[in-house]
Design an enzyme around this catalytic site. Sequence first.
Site, PDB file in Angstrom:
ATOM      1  N   GLU A  49       0.065  -0.935   5.850  1.00 30.02           N
ATOM      2  CA  GLU A  49       1.118  -0.373   6.706  1.00 30.02           C
ATOM      3  C   GLU A  49       0.914   1.122   6.911  1.00 30.02           C
ATOM      4  OE1 GLU A  49       4.952   1.349   8.034  1.00 30.02           O
ATOM      5  OE2 GLU A  49       3.779   1.877   6.267  1.00 30.02           O
ATOM      6  N   ASP A  78       0.850  -1.197   0.000  1.00 27.77           N
ATOM      7  CA  ASP A  78       0.000   0.000   0.000  1.00 27.77           C
ATOM      8  C   ASP A  78       0.883   1.243   0.000  1.00 27.77           C
ATOM      9  OD1 ASP A  78       0.802  -0.533   2.735  1.00 27.77           O
ATOM     10  OD2 ASP A  78      -0.722   0.874   3.425  1.00 27.77           O
TER      11      ASP A  78
HETATM   12  N1  BES Z   1       8.810   3.365   5.614  1.00 32.08           N
HETATM   13  C1  BES Z   1       8.124   4.208   6.504  1.00 32.08           C
HETATM   14  C2  BES Z   1       8.785   4.369   7.850  1.00 32.08           C
HETATM   15  C3  BES Z   1      10.172   4.925   7.783  1.00 32.08           C
HETATM   16  C4  BES Z   1      10.478   5.965   6.949  1.00 32.08           C
HETATM   17  C5  BES Z   1      11.125   4.399   8.580  1.00 32.08           C
HETATM   18  C6  BES Z   1      11.765   6.452   6.896  1.00 32.08           C
HETATM   19  C7  BES Z   1      12.376   4.913   8.545  1.00 32.08           C
HETATM   20  C8  BES Z   1      12.708   5.923   7.696  1.00 32.08           C
HETATM   21  C9  BES Z   1       6.726   3.688   6.750  1.00 32.08           C
HETATM   22  O1  BES Z   1       6.097   3.295   5.575  1.00 32.08           O
HETATM   23  C10 BES Z   1       5.891   4.786   7.331  1.00 32.08           C
HETATM   24  O2  BES Z   1       5.745   5.806   6.728  1.00 32.08           O
HETATM   25  N2  BES Z   1       5.377   4.563   8.511  1.00 32.08           N
HETATM   26  C11 BES Z   1       4.462   5.451   9.140  1.00 32.08           C
HETATM   27  C12 BES Z   1       3.765   4.643  10.183  1.00 32.08           C
HETATM   28  C13 BES Z   1       2.472   5.168  10.648  1.00 32.08           C
HETATM   29  C14 BES Z   1       1.503   5.500   9.556  1.00 32.08           C
HETATM   30  C15 BES Z   1       1.867   4.180  11.610  1.00 32.08           C
HETATM   31  C16 BES Z   1       5.186   6.610   9.797  1.00 32.08           C
HETATM   32  O3  BES Z   1       6.324   6.480  10.262  1.00 32.08           O
HETATM   33  O4  BES Z   1       4.597   7.686   9.838  1.00 32.08           O
HETATM   34 ZN    ZN Z   2       5.416   5.208   4.569  1.00 31.65          ZN
END
Ligand code: BES
Ligand code: ZN
Length: 444
Positions: free
Chosen positions: A143, A78
Site C-alpha cells: 500500500e 507493509d
Molecule cells: N493510511 C494512509 C492514508 C491516510 C492517512 C488516509 C491519514 C487518511 C488519513 C495510507 O497508508 C497512506 O499513507 N497512503 C499514501 C498513499 C500513497 C503512498 C499512494 C498517502 O496518502 O500518501
Molecule cells: Zn501510510
Amino acid sequence: MMNEEHLKDLITYLKFPSISTDSSYSNDVKDCAEWLTNKMIDKGLESQIYETPGHPIVVGKNKHREGLPTVMIYGHYDVQPADPLDLWESPPFEPRIDEGKIYARGSTDNKGQNLAHLLGLGEIINEEGELPVNVILLVEGEEEIGSPNLGPFLEKYRDELSCDVIAVSDTGMIGPGIGTFTYGLRGIACMEVTLHGPSTDLHSGVFGGSIANPSTAIARIISSLHDSDGKIQVPGFYDDVREIQEWERDAWASLPVNEAETLELTGSSELFGEKGFTDAERRWARPTAELNGIGGGYQGEGSKTVIPSKSFAKLSFRLVPDQDPEKILKLVQEHLESHLTPGTRIECEFGHSGKAYLMDPQSDYGKAAQNALRETFGCEPALIREGGSIPIVQTFKDVLGADTLLLGLALPDCQIHAPNENFLIKNFYDGIRLNRLLIKEISN
Ligand code: BES
Ligand code: ZN
C-alpha cells in the site's frame, strides 16, 4: 476487559520491519506475511498467501454460505521507512508502551488497525463458532508504494473476491473517542522531474552567467506551479474539480476541529492555502501540488562553486473528484515544459497514481457503519473526508463494484509516516469491538 493476548499479537506483528519501498527488507516483508497468514488460521479463518511480482498478498476467508452478505476487509501489513532514526525515542521495530500508547512504525498505519479487524473476527468465531457474514480479509504488502500489484490481482480474482461491501480501517478519527466515518479520500498522482543542463558539472565562475544552471531553472519551473496565494497555476488543473456540497461545508464547520489545533499539530506559525476555503475544506476536498523532494548540485559542507549538470524534483498532486490522474500529469508536464530556461531539457517520469473516492454516507451500508461507530464510541459519528489517499479504494469500486466503508482509528497526533508513530491502545481494543459491531450490523 482487555485481552492481553491481543496486545501480545500486536507487539509481535509490529516487530517485523516490513518496509515495502526498500528491497533490502524484502525478507522481512515476507516473514510478516507468513506470520499474518498463520495468525488468520489461528483465529479460525482459512488463509493463503498469494505471491505477486512484488510483495505477497495475504487473504483470509471463512467458509462462505449462500445467502449471506459478503464483506471484504482490506488493510496493509507493509510500513513506511522509519528514518530519520535519530528522531525516534525508542527503536521503531521494538514496540514500546508508554501512557496507554504503543510506539512503533506501523502501529497505527496500518498493523494495529487491520489486526483489530482480524481479532474481532476471531472473537466472534471463538464465541459463536462461525461468522454471521461471509468474510474476505485481504491484507496487502504494497500500500505504501501505491499498490502496484493489487489492481491486477483484483482483476484476476474478480469472481473469488466478489463482495457486497468493503471495510477499511486506515483513516483517521477527528479526536480521541469520536467515532469518525470517512466517506471520501483524495486521490494522488506522482511525478519525478529531471532537469538536464550542461553535459557535465561546470566551474560556476568560468561558465556562470552564460550557461543555464539546472538547479536555478528547476526552482523556476517549480515556483510556476502556484501563485503567491497558493492557487495552482497549471492551465486546466481545476477544470474537473467537483464543488464541495453545502451540507458538507456545514457539517465540517460544526465539527470540534479547528485551525488552532492544526497549527499545534504541525508546529506551524500560520496557515497558508487557497483563499476562500477553510482548513478542513482545503485538506479534504481541494487538490494540491506538492514538492516532496528537490536536489542537485553540491550538498556537502562549505561551499563549492559549481553549475550542476542536472537537478531533480519529486512532485505529487492530491486530487479530488472528478480529476483524472493521467490527465493531470499530462497538464502538469505541458505546463512545466512551457517554463523551461533556454539550454535546459526536462524529463518527466510519471509515478504511481490513484483516483479520489467519494461515496454516499447515507447509503444502507454507510448507515450500518455509522451505527457500529455510534455504538462503539457512544456518540454521534463525525462525517468527514480525508486528505490522505488509499488509491485502491476507488479501484475496488471500479473492479468489484462495491463501496468502501472507511472506519479509521488514527488519531491526529499518531505521527504516521513520521518518527515516534504510535497507536492508542484503547483504540486497538475499540477497533476490535467496532469490527464485531460492524459485522453484526451488516448481517442484519
Ligand atoms: N493510511 C494512509 C492514508 C491516510 C492517512 C488516509 C491519514 C487518511 C488519513 C495510507 O497508508 C497512506 O499513507 N497512503 C499514501 C498513499 C500513497 C503512498 C499512494 C498517502 O496518502 O500518501
Ligand atoms: Zn501510510
